[in-house]
Design a protein around this motif. Structure first.
Motif, mmCIF file in Angstrom:
data_model
loop_
_atom_site.group_PDB
_atom_site.id
_atom_site.type_symbol
_atom_site.label_atom_id
_atom_site.label_comp_id
_atom_site.label_asym_id
_atom_site.label_seq_id
_atom_site.Cartn_x
_atom_site.Cartn_y
_atom_site.Cartn_z
ATOM 1 N N ALA A 10 55.424 59.464 30.467
ATOM 2 C CA ALA A 10 56.833 59.585 30.307
ATOM 3 C C ALA A 10 57.177 59.441 28.956
ATOM 4 O O ALA A 10 58.208 60.292 28.278
ATOM 5 C CB ALA A 10 57.750 58.712 31.179
ATOM 6 N N TRP A 11 56.932 58.457 27.989
ATOM 7 C CA TRP A 11 57.438 58.179 26.791
ATOM 8 C C TRP A 11 56.644 59.066 26.025
ATOM 9 O O TRP A 11 57.326 59.824 25.143
ATOM 10 C CB TRP A 11 56.978 56.911 26.256
ATOM 11 C CG TRP A 11 57.323 56.436 24.577
ATOM 12 C CD1 TRP A 11 56.528 56.791 23.804
ATOM 13 C CD2 TRP A 11 58.395 56.343 24.211
ATOM 14 N NE1 TRP A 11 57.210 56.546 22.705
ATOM 15 C CE2 TRP A 11 58.386 56.237 22.742
ATOM 16 C CE3 TRP A 11 59.808 55.898 24.766
ATOM 17 C CZ2 TRP A 11 59.482 55.882 22.017
ATOM 18 C CZ3 TRP A 11 61.055 55.545 23.924
ATOM 19 C CH2 TRP A 11 60.780 55.716 22.668
ATOM 20 N N GLU A 12 55.487 59.474 25.988
ATOM 21 C CA GLU A 12 54.573 60.048 24.847
ATOM 22 C C GLU A 12 55.189 61.778 24.865
ATOM 23 O O GLU A 12 55.349 62.325 23.919
ATOM 24 C CB GLU A 12 53.102 60.245 24.955
ATOM 25 C CG GLU A 12 52.654 58.855 24.580
ATOM 26 C CD GLU A 12 52.873 58.480 23.112
ATOM 27 O OE1 GLU A 12 52.823 59.442 22.286
ATOM 28 O OE2 GLU A 12 53.070 57.570 22.527
ATOM 29 N N GLN A 36 64.352 60.271 32.116
ATOM 30 C CA GLN A 36 64.392 60.662 30.891
ATOM 31 C C GLN A 36 65.926 60.595 30.692
ATOM 32 O O GLN A 36 66.237 60.319 29.438
ATOM 33 C CB GLN A 36 63.921 62.092 30.707
ATOM 34 C CG GLN A 36 62.389 62.077 30.978
ATOM 35 C CD GLN A 36 61.974 63.725 30.994
ATOM 36 O OE1 GLN A 36 62.326 64.397 30.272
ATOM 37 N NE2 GLN A 36 60.910 64.029 31.769
ATOM 38 N N ARG A 82 59.845 62.208 43.431
ATOM 39 C CA ARG A 82 59.288 61.893 42.212
ATOM 40 C C ARG A 82 59.564 62.769 40.845
ATOM 41 O O ARG A 82 60.182 61.995 39.898
ATOM 42 C CB ARG A 82 57.907 61.905 42.162
ATOM 43 C CG ARG A 82 57.231 60.616 42.786
ATOM 44 C CD ARG A 82 55.578 60.643 42.640
ATOM 45 N NE ARG A 82 55.306 60.160 40.984
ATOM 46 C CZ ARG A 82 55.102 58.617 40.911
ATOM 47 N NH1 ARG A 82 55.321 57.942 41.799
ATOM 48 N NH2 ARG A 82 54.914 58.314 39.492
ATOM 49 N N GLU A 126 61.677 61.263 37.977
ATOM 50 C CA GLU A 126 61.225 61.487 36.437
ATOM 51 C C GLU A 126 62.125 61.901 35.480
ATOM 52 O O GLU A 126 62.335 61.483 34.448
ATOM 53 C CB GLU A 126 59.857 62.102 36.397
ATOM 54 C CG GLU A 126 58.683 61.537 36.940
ATOM 55 C CD GLU A 126 57.581 62.294 37.049
ATOM 56 O OE1 GLU A 126 57.172 63.477 36.708
ATOM 57 O OE2 GLU A 126 56.466 62.048 38.033
ATOM 58 N N PRO A 182 55.773 57.553 35.562
ATOM 59 C CA PRO A 182 54.571 58.390 35.108
ATOM 60 C C PRO A 182 54.245 57.784 33.631
ATOM 61 O O PRO A 182 54.908 57.436 32.747
ATOM 62 C CB PRO A 182 55.399 59.735 34.688
ATOM 63 C CG PRO A 182 56.866 59.692 34.997
ATOM 64 C CD PRO A 182 57.025 58.212 35.978
ATOM 65 N N HIS A 212 57.768 63.074 26.848
ATOM 66 C CA HIS A 212 59.269 63.687 27.085
ATOM 67 C C HIS A 212 60.182 62.980 26.112
ATOM 68 O O HIS A 212 61.203 63.263 25.728
ATOM 69 C CB HIS A 212 59.727 63.273 28.450
ATOM 70 C CG HIS A 212 58.901 64.015 29.465
ATOM 71 N ND1 HIS A 212 58.818 65.252 29.319
ATOM 72 C CD2 HIS A 212 58.019 63.695 30.383
ATOM 73 C CE1 HIS A 212 58.020 65.725 30.280
ATOM 74 N NE2 HIS A 212 57.404 64.739 31.021
ATOM 75 N N LEU A 213 59.964 61.592 25.747
ATOM 76 C CA LEU A 213 61.181 60.827 24.903
ATOM 77 C C LEU A 213 60.484 60.877 23.308
ATOM 78 O O LEU A 213 61.575 60.334 22.659
ATOM 79 C CB LEU A 213 61.410 59.382 25.557
ATOM 80 C CG LEU A 213 62.214 59.587 26.913
ATOM 81 C CD1 LEU A 213 61.923 58.434 27.588
ATOM 82 C CD2 LEU A 213 63.536 59.971 26.719
ATOM 83 N N PHE A 247 61.877 50.255 26.632
ATOM 84 C CA PHE A 247 61.394 51.505 27.760
ATOM 85 C C PHE A 247 60.318 50.916 28.303
ATOM 86 O O PHE A 247 60.254 50.919 29.631
ATOM 87 C CB PHE A 247 60.889 52.585 27.008
ATOM 88 C CG PHE A 247 60.721 53.752 27.979
ATOM 89 C CD1 PHE A 247 61.469 54.691 28.525
ATOM 90 C CD2 PHE A 247 59.187 54.091 28.113
ATOM 91 C CE1 PHE A 247 60.820 55.546 29.257
ATOM 92 C CE2 PHE A 247 58.681 54.871 28.858
ATOM 93 C CZ PHE A 247 59.565 55.806 29.535
#
Lengths: 178, 108
Positions: free
Chosen positions: B43-45, A58, A50, A54, B40, B47-48, A32
């Protein structure tokens, strides 16, 4: 030239994919970190927003997580990833185009204020004037810097087809600035 | 030559001459100058991370099974020795009254 990130080493990607497919969350996180900018930039240039980009970021990574066991390493991981991203971008872009004027207005209102500068606005205006497929090709070729061969592999079509499509992209770009 | 080939030729004069006349090339140069967008940072922390399950570690299942077995053995051992449960688990008969199984098979 675009300020793209350097492509991560392919062998390291394959090792990470193997570990991620076995359920290693840290390996998935590493993939990722390496490739999310590519996905995000393709999504942002395709969707012009944006927030949408985003969301798509995901979605793409959830698909990657679900399907990573099917990746056999016959192409580069970034090619496989761009292929997933481009499919979802085109679908989403068509949905957005079909939305009402009210929703489009709302989307522009929710855009963060720190977003595009003047040159970025011009880039987005040029891309927005192209049909979905041409926008995808222009994004892959000129924003992410993909070669014709990589585009052909990503889209799963012959190199000659990509070249003829790019000719039409050039014609569309010619009209975009006039 | 196509626009791409001219732009990648490295011949500045040819590029300048071509771009001055070619609208497509001006658009291409604009696209190539597009700033690279940072995704962003959260994004990982945000949402994923929670949506991506961790690896099922077999040693966790093994430890859990061993603990369950140990608890079962201890509970069984305790039950065998506890007076309260002994009548339920061991048949004790008085030898003087004979075996409760002595009549088995008898027609009378």
């Amino acid at each position: 030239m675009p300020t793209t990130v350097d492509a991560p080493p392919v062998d390291a990607d394959l090792e990470l994919v193997r570990r991620a497919a076995a359920g290693d969350q840290e390996a998935f996180r590493a993939l990722f970190d390496r490739h999310s900018a590519l996905v995000f930039n393709v999504a942002y240039r395709m969707l012009g927003n944006r927030t949408e980009a985003e969301d798509l970021l995901q979605d793409v990574w959830m698909v990657v997580h679900r399907e990573i066991g099917r990746f056999r390493g016959e192409s580069r991981f970034s090619t496989w990833l761009t292929s997933i991203t481009s499919n979802r971008c085109i679908n989403r872009s068509i949905q957005v185009r079909r939305q009402t004027a009210h929703l489009e207005k709302h989307a522009s209102q929710t855009r963060p204020p720190s977003e595009p500068g003047e040159s970025d606005e011009r880039v987005q205006r040029v891309l927005a004037s192209l049909p979905e497929e041409a926008r995808l090709l222009a994004t892959m070729r000129y924003v992410t810097g993909a070669s014709y061969e990589e585009i052909a592999e990503t889209l799963g079509c012959p190199l000659g087809t990509v070249k003829s499509k790019m000719y039409r992209v050039h014609e569309a770009l010619r009209k975009a600035l006039t | 030559m196509t626009c791409d080939e001219i732009l990648e030729s490295g011949d500045d004069a040819a590029i300048a001459a071509h771009v001055a006349e070619c609208e497509a090339c001006r658009a291409i140069r604009l696209l190539r100058s597009a700033p690279w967008q940072e995704p962003p940072a959260d994004a990982w922390e945000v949402h994923l991370r929670r949506r991506v399950p961790r690896r099922r570690t077999w040693w966790v299942a093994g430890v859990a099974a061993a603990a369950a077995l140990l608890i079962a053995v201890l509970a069984g051992g305790w039950a065998m020795t506890a007076k309260r449960y002994q009548p339920m688990m061991i048949v004790i008969y008085d030898v003087s009254e004979g075996s409760p199984f002595s009549d088995v098979g008898s027609s009378e």
